[in-house]
Design an enzyme around this catalytic site. Structure first.
Site, mmCIF file in Angstrom:
data_model
loop_
_atom_site.group_PDB
_atom_site.id
_atom_site.type_symbol
_atom_site.label_atom_id
_atom_site.label_comp_id
_atom_site.label_asym_id
_atom_site.label_seq_id
_atom_site.Cartn_x
_atom_site.Cartn_y
_atom_site.Cartn_z
ATOM 1 N N SER A 91 -75.033 -75.648 -36.546
ATOM 2 C CA SER A 91 -76.021 -76.266 -37.431
ATOM 3 C C SER A 91 -76.461 -75.346 -38.555
ATOM 4 C CB SER A 91 -77.248 -76.646 -36.607
ATOM 5 O OG SER A 91 -77.943 -75.467 -36.222
ATOM 6 N N PHE A 94 -78.622 -70.761 -36.087
ATOM 7 C CA PHE A 94 -78.476 -69.441 -35.464
ATOM 8 C C PHE A 94 -78.258 -68.346 -36.512
ATOM 9 C CE2 PHE A 94 -76.050 -66.044 -33.368
ATOM 10 C CZ PHE A 94 -76.931 -65.737 -32.354
ATOM 11 N N ASP A 144 -81.439 -76.368 -34.617
ATOM 12 C CA ASP A 144 -82.285 -75.885 -33.518
ATOM 13 C C ASP A 144 -82.856 -74.520 -33.842
ATOM 14 O OD1 ASP A 144 -79.776 -74.603 -33.386
ATOM 15 O OD2 ASP A 144 -80.085 -74.086 -31.298
ATOM 16 N N GLN A 185 -82.471 -75.720 -25.313
ATOM 17 C CA GLN A 185 -83.004 -74.370 -25.518
ATOM 18 C C GLN A 185 -83.954 -74.023 -24.371
ATOM 19 O OE1 GLN A 185 -82.229 -71.963 -27.451
ATOM 20 N NE2 GLN A 185 -81.029 -72.837 -29.123
ATOM 21 N N GLY A 212 -78.881 -70.528 -27.160
ATOM 22 C CA GLY A 212 -79.849 -69.489 -26.820
ATOM 23 C C GLY A 212 -79.476 -68.641 -25.618
ATOM 24 N N CYS A 300 -48.350 -61.285 -20.213
ATOM 25 C CA CYS A 300 -48.774 -62.201 -21.280
ATOM 26 C C CYS A 300 -47.569 -62.812 -21.995
ATOM 27 C CB CYS A 300 -49.658 -61.445 -22.273
ATOM 28 S SG CYS A 300 -50.249 -62.476 -23.634
ATOM 29 N N CYS A 305 -47.061 -59.631 -27.309
ATOM 30 C CA CYS A 305 -46.597 -58.999 -26.073
ATOM 31 C C CYS A 305 -45.098 -59.176 -25.847
ATOM 32 C CB CYS A 305 -47.383 -59.530 -24.878
ATOM 33 S SG CYS A 305 -49.098 -58.974 -24.907
HETATM 34 ZN ZN LIG Z 1 -50.254 -60.917 -25.341
#
Ligand SMILES: [Zn+2]
Length: 376
Positions: A91, A94, A144, A185, A212, A300, A305
């Site tokens: 929004s 923050f 918010d 919140q 929050g 991975c 990787c």
């Molecule tokens: Zn990786």
């Protein structure tokens, strides 16, 4: 237009499909953050290749630069940044509270000075919705106020304001192709979180966000708040835990019924040469890796990787080559997206509870087990 179908449940964890105008999100899902309409150092094709389905972008930043009217004139955010898949915007609240130079909050909105040039601006709930309608993300957030989580008195005031603003946002919303989420919140105050969850759940929205948290409270406090909120939320709406988190936060969040996460951590760590690995975070700048022929993580499946050695990545970092940020971002994002894929498979098989302790063992204190010096 927005439909959430739960396909498997195990205790509080669930896996499902959230339908949006730009495609289906298979939940639980982790969204990479593209603050300025770009996931830093990556092309949209690379982000897609990682298995990402949802990208978050920040209303505050895009409103200031290039301007939400500019983005709207260029066909909206999906078209502007060439990400034709689901998108989410926050929004702006923050960032106003965390980045703007000065800000004055009242019951109608917030007046603030831009962190870029000091110019004055004002956000109200209506304005936040207009900007998010100009940007055009599939999932948008109610305006918010995120308060100091430990200040009960102020958290109550901010929560009540957040509730009034959520109702205003719902009335202000005009586009039918955007899912507006209200935000729970209440800081780390169990009584306030319960009130907030009940109120936000009563609104007619396709999903619910929990804001929050991950703002400096302890892990235990975050878990406690999720334990308070979760039973009060309807089963049939996706739940989005904003700005969270680390691999262990994702596991703990799914265990507590969360469906959507986002965090800058994977790309931010990458820019600080830090990579997720099973033995702990690796600071790839370290001389230890100068002749290390292993990939970042042997288990991975990411491009980085499968292709490069730790020694090469270390060389790129030392030589200040930009490719380092790209390659480590690819790995770090893939690590979290793959974690979510594994979790979804476990939930579908009904084995998440029994495997979650193994996953937590692998990922808990990953940062603390890092090799040599570390950034957070
Ligand atoms: Zn990786």
């Amino acid at each position: 237009m927005f439909k959430f179908t739960i396909t498997a449940k195990e205790a509080r964890a669930r896996t499902g499909v959230f339908t949006t105008p730009h495609g289906d999100l298979i939940t639980p899902v982790f969204a990479p953050v593209g603050t300025q309409a770009t996931v830093k150092t990556l092309t949209p094709a690379q982000v897609k290749e990682l298995g990402a389905t949802l990208v978050l972008s920040n209303t505050y930043h895009l409103y200031l630069r290039p301007g939400d009217d500019v983005v709207a004139g260029l066909g909206g955010l999906h078209r502007f940044m060439r990400w034709p898949y689901p998108m989410l915007t926050d929004s702006g609240g923050f960032q106003v509270f965390s980045l703007a130079q000065t800000r004055q909050i009242d019951d109608e909105g917030v007046t603030f000075k831009s962190h870029i040039d000091g110019s004055s601006h004002r956000f109200t709930p209506q304005r936040s919705i207009r900007i998010q309608e100009n940007l055009g993300a599939d999932i948008i957030m109610a305006f918010d106020e995120c308060s100091d989580p430990n200040d009960h008195q102020y958290s109550k005031l901010a929560m009540e304001r957040t509730h009034r603003w959520a109702e205003i946002c719902l009335k202000a919303k005009r586009r039918g192709d955007q899912a507006l989420f209200g935000i729970v919140q209440g800081g780390v105050q169990a009584d306030l979180r319960a009130i907030s969850a009940t109120f936000i759940a009563s609104l007619d929205t396709p999903g619910i966000a929990i804001g929050g948290l991950s703002v400096g409270e302890t892990k235990q406090e975050m878990h406690d708040m999720l334990d308070v909120v979760q039973p009060l939320l309807p089963e049939n709406k996706p739940r989005y835990l904003m700005g969270v988190g680390t691999p262990e936060d994702l596991i703990n969040g799914v265990l507590r019924g969360i469906d959507i996460f986002d965090c800058v951590l994977p790309t931010r760590l990458a820019r600080h040469h830090s990579a997720f690995a099973p033995e702990g975070r690796l600071n790839l700048m370290n001389a230890t890796f100068a002749r290390d022929e292993r990939p970042v993580d042997e288990t991975c499946d990411c491009y980085t990787c499968k292709t490069f050695t730790r020694a090469y990545l270390r060389h790129l970092i030392v030589a200040k080559e930009l490719l380092a940020g790209t390659l480590i971002s690819i790995h770090n994002l893939r690590a979290l997206i793959r974690l979510m894929e594994v979790i979804r498979t476990y939930i579908a098989d009904g084995t998440f509870e029994e495997n979650s302790s193994l996953l937590l063992q692998k990922w808990s204190d990953n940062a603390k087990r890092s090799i040599q010096s570390e950034v957070n």
